[in-house]
Enzyme design. Structure first.
Site, PDB file in Angstrom:
ATOM      1  N   GLY A  40      -3.711  -2.512 -10.087  1.00 15.87           N
ATOM      2  CA  GLY A  40      -2.756  -1.476  -9.725  1.00 15.87           C
ATOM      3  C   GLY A  40      -1.311  -1.834 -10.005  1.00 15.87           C
ATOM      4  O   GLY A  40      -0.528  -0.985 -10.429  1.00 15.87           O
ATOM      5  N   ASP A  61      -6.979 -12.382 -14.381  1.00 18.88           N
ATOM      6  CA  ASP A  61      -7.766 -11.415 -13.609  1.00 18.88           C
ATOM      7  C   ASP A  61      -9.235 -11.628 -13.934  1.00 18.88           C
ATOM      8  O   ASP A  61      -9.596 -11.751 -15.108  1.00 18.88           O
ATOM      9  CB  ASP A  61      -7.353  -9.975 -13.953  1.00 18.88           C
ATOM     10  CG  ASP A  61      -7.813  -8.966 -12.911  1.00 18.88           C
ATOM     11  OD1 ASP A  61      -9.033  -8.911 -12.639  1.00 18.88           O
ATOM     12  OD2 ASP A  61      -6.966  -8.231 -12.371  1.00 18.88           O
ATOM     13  N   SER A  68     -13.381   3.925 -11.185  1.00 18.62           N
ATOM     14  CA  SER A  68     -12.495   4.192 -10.049  1.00 18.62           C
ATOM     15  C   SER A  68     -11.096   3.618 -10.254  1.00 18.62           C
ATOM     16  O   SER A  68     -10.182   3.937  -9.489  1.00 18.62           O
ATOM     17  CB  SER A  68     -13.094   3.616  -8.765  1.00 18.62           C
ATOM     18  OG  SER A  68     -13.276   2.210  -8.883  1.00 18.62           O
ATOM     19  N   ASN A  69     -10.909   2.767 -11.253  1.00 15.09           N
ATOM     20  CA  ASN A  69      -9.579   2.226 -11.552  1.00 15.09           C
ATOM     21  C   ASN A  69      -8.704   3.223 -12.302  1.00 15.09           C
ATOM     22  O   ASN A  69      -7.466   3.135 -12.254  1.00 15.09           O
ATOM     23  CB  ASN A  69      -9.673   0.974 -12.429  1.00 15.09           C
ATOM     24  CG  ASN A  69     -10.411  -0.181 -11.802  1.00 15.09           C
ATOM     25  OD1 ASN A  69     -11.069  -0.953 -12.500  1.00 15.09           O
ATOM     26  ND2 ASN A  69     -10.319  -0.326 -10.489  1.00 15.09           N
ATOM     27  N   LEU A  70      -9.307   4.140 -13.037  1.00 19.98           N
ATOM     28  CA  LEU A  70      -8.571   4.887 -14.039  1.00 19.98           C
ATOM     29  C   LEU A  70      -7.579   5.896 -13.471  1.00 19.98           C
ATOM     30  O   LEU A  70      -6.678   6.341 -14.185  1.00 19.98           O
ATOM     31  CB  LEU A  70      -9.533   5.593 -14.995  1.00 19.98           C
ATOM     32  CG  LEU A  70     -10.486   4.666 -15.780  1.00 19.98           C
ATOM     33  CD1 LEU A  70     -11.260   5.465 -16.816  1.00 19.98           C
ATOM     34  CD2 LEU A  70      -9.741   3.510 -16.434  1.00 19.98           C
ATOM     35  N   ARG A  72      -5.282   5.231 -11.494  1.00 13.11           N
ATOM     36  CA  ARG A  72      -4.002   4.563 -11.260  1.00 13.11           C
ATOM     37  C   ARG A  72      -3.682   3.486 -12.296  1.00 13.11           C
ATOM     38  O   ARG A  72      -2.514   3.153 -12.489  1.00 13.11           O
ATOM     39  CB  ARG A  72      -3.974   3.936  -9.857  1.00 13.11           C
ATOM     40  CG  ARG A  72      -4.969   2.794  -9.648  1.00 13.11           C
ATOM     41  CD  ARG A  72      -5.104   2.446  -8.170  1.00 13.11           C
ATOM     42  NE  ARG A  72      -5.990   1.299  -7.948  1.00 13.11           N
ATOM     43  CZ  ARG A  72      -7.304   1.344  -7.988  1.00 13.11           C
ATOM     44  NH1 ARG A  72      -7.920   2.490  -8.256  1.00 13.11           N
ATOM     45  NH2 ARG A  72      -8.038   0.268  -7.754  1.00 13.11           N
ATOM     46  N   CYS A 175       8.020 -17.615   4.423  1.00  6.01           N
ATOM     47  CA  CYS A 175       9.040 -17.208   5.394  1.00  6.01           C
ATOM     48  C   CYS A 175       8.832 -15.760   5.802  1.00  6.01           C
ATOM     49  O   CYS A 175       9.109 -15.363   6.941  1.00  6.01           O
ATOM     50  CB  CYS A 175      10.435 -17.356   4.791  1.00  6.01           C
ATOM     51  SG  CYS A 175      11.010 -19.036   4.517  1.00  6.01           S
ATOM     52  N   CYS A 188      -7.860  -1.116  -1.598  1.00  2.73           N
ATOM     53  CA  CYS A 188      -7.727   0.283  -1.992  1.00  2.73           C
ATOM     54  C   CYS A 188      -9.054   1.015  -1.818  1.00  2.73           C
ATOM     55  O   CYS A 188      -9.071   2.206  -1.496  1.00  2.73           O
ATOM     56  CB  CYS A 188      -7.273   0.369  -3.443  1.00  2.73           C
ATOM     57  SG  CYS A 188      -5.615  -0.261  -3.726  1.00  2.73           S
ATOM     58  N   CYS A 245      10.143 -23.133   8.373  1.00  2.00           N
ATOM     59  CA  CYS A 245       9.028 -22.854   7.464  1.00  2.00           C
ATOM     60  C   CYS A 245       8.469 -24.169   6.934  1.00  2.00           C
ATOM     61  O   CYS A 245       9.216 -24.996   6.384  1.00  2.00           O
ATOM     62  CB  CYS A 245       9.510 -21.982   6.313  1.00  2.00           C
ATOM     63  SG  CYS A 245       8.249 -21.693   5.040  1.00  2.00           S
TER      64      CYS A 245
END
Length: 252
Positions: A40, A61, A68-70, A72, A175, A188, A245
């Site tokens: 995304g 990746d 279902s990706n297409l 976005r 932080c 998603c 931190c």
């Protein structure tokens, strides 16, 4: 670096910007951006980075393109279904700009490979989909002193931040979020997301990378941009460095 006639034509609309010019374009062509995730956030960021002439993109990746990706992830099409996203992204960039080299890694970034995968980058864009991986990316970027552009989106909300925690007055990602690797995560698939909002956040992530490389505009490290698409509202919050931190507090 001298630009060819084709490059002068290709990049003419940004070369004419006094904040970029020839020196900025040369910096972009010599730069290396690593993208953790080609979904995304990564899918809209990649073509804008390639279009601007960022010379090397590392795309990390381990997922494949699904139907279902297409809605976005507009970098991909029906012909890419089932293909690794990193490989499909590399092919798309090759069609767009021969000046750009893509190093496609069909792999999930983890604690064992993070430093090697990010080793040669100048900027890291994190658009991954789980909190544990985000912490690994953040720690590796901090250790290598790489500016981290972190973008996230869910349903109708998005956020974007730039982190350079090795600097005495700038926060790191920890932080901001703390250090709990067991934080509950959502996806998603579970919560839904507006496709155009991912395009907005991915484009903004690319813009931040270009700003860091070419050195134009006001420094946004230490600020967090929040976007509410239901109200069409944009807010910017200051993110102070946490002197306690465990990752970057010693730099305070």
């Amino acid at each position: 670096m001298s630009l060819s006639d084709a490059q002068l034509d290709r990049y003419a609309r940004q070369l004419i910007l006094k904040e970029i010019g020839g020196a900025g374009q040369a910096a972009l062509l010599g730069a290396h951006v690593a993208l953790v995730g080609a979904g995304g956030i990564g899918a809209p960021a990649i073509p804008y980075l390639a279009g601007a002439g960022v010379g090397t993109l590392t795309v990390i990746d381990d997922d494949v393109v699904a139907l279902s990706n297409l809605h976005r992830q507009t970098l991909y099409g029906v012909a890419d279904l089932g293909r690794p996203k990193a490989a499909a992204a590399a092919a798309a960039v090759a069609r767009r700009n021969p000046d750009v080299t893509v190093r496609a890694h069909v792999a999930r970034l983890d604690a064992d490979n993070a430093h090697a995968l990010l080793a040669e980058a100048d900027v890291v864009i994190d658009g991954c989909d789980n909190f544990a991986t985000r912490l690994i990316v953040a720690d590796a970027a901090l250790a290598r002193r790489l500016p981290l552009v972190s973008a996230a989106v869910g349903q109708f909300e998005g956020q974007l931040g730039v982190f350079r925690g090795w600097e005495a007055d700038k926060p790191c990602y920890r932080c901001f979020v703390g250090a709990d690797p067991e934080r509950a995560g959502t996806s998603c698939a579970e919560d839904g997301v507006l496709g155009a909002l991912t395009g907005l956040l991915g484009s903004l992530a690319a813009l931040e990378a270009l700003r860091l490389i070419a050195g134009f505009g006001t420094d946004s490290a230490g600020r967090l941009l929040l976007i509410d698409a239901l109200e069409l509202r944009f807010r910017t919050l200051a993110l102070p460095k946490d002197p306690g931190c465990p990752a970057c507090g010693r730099c305070a």
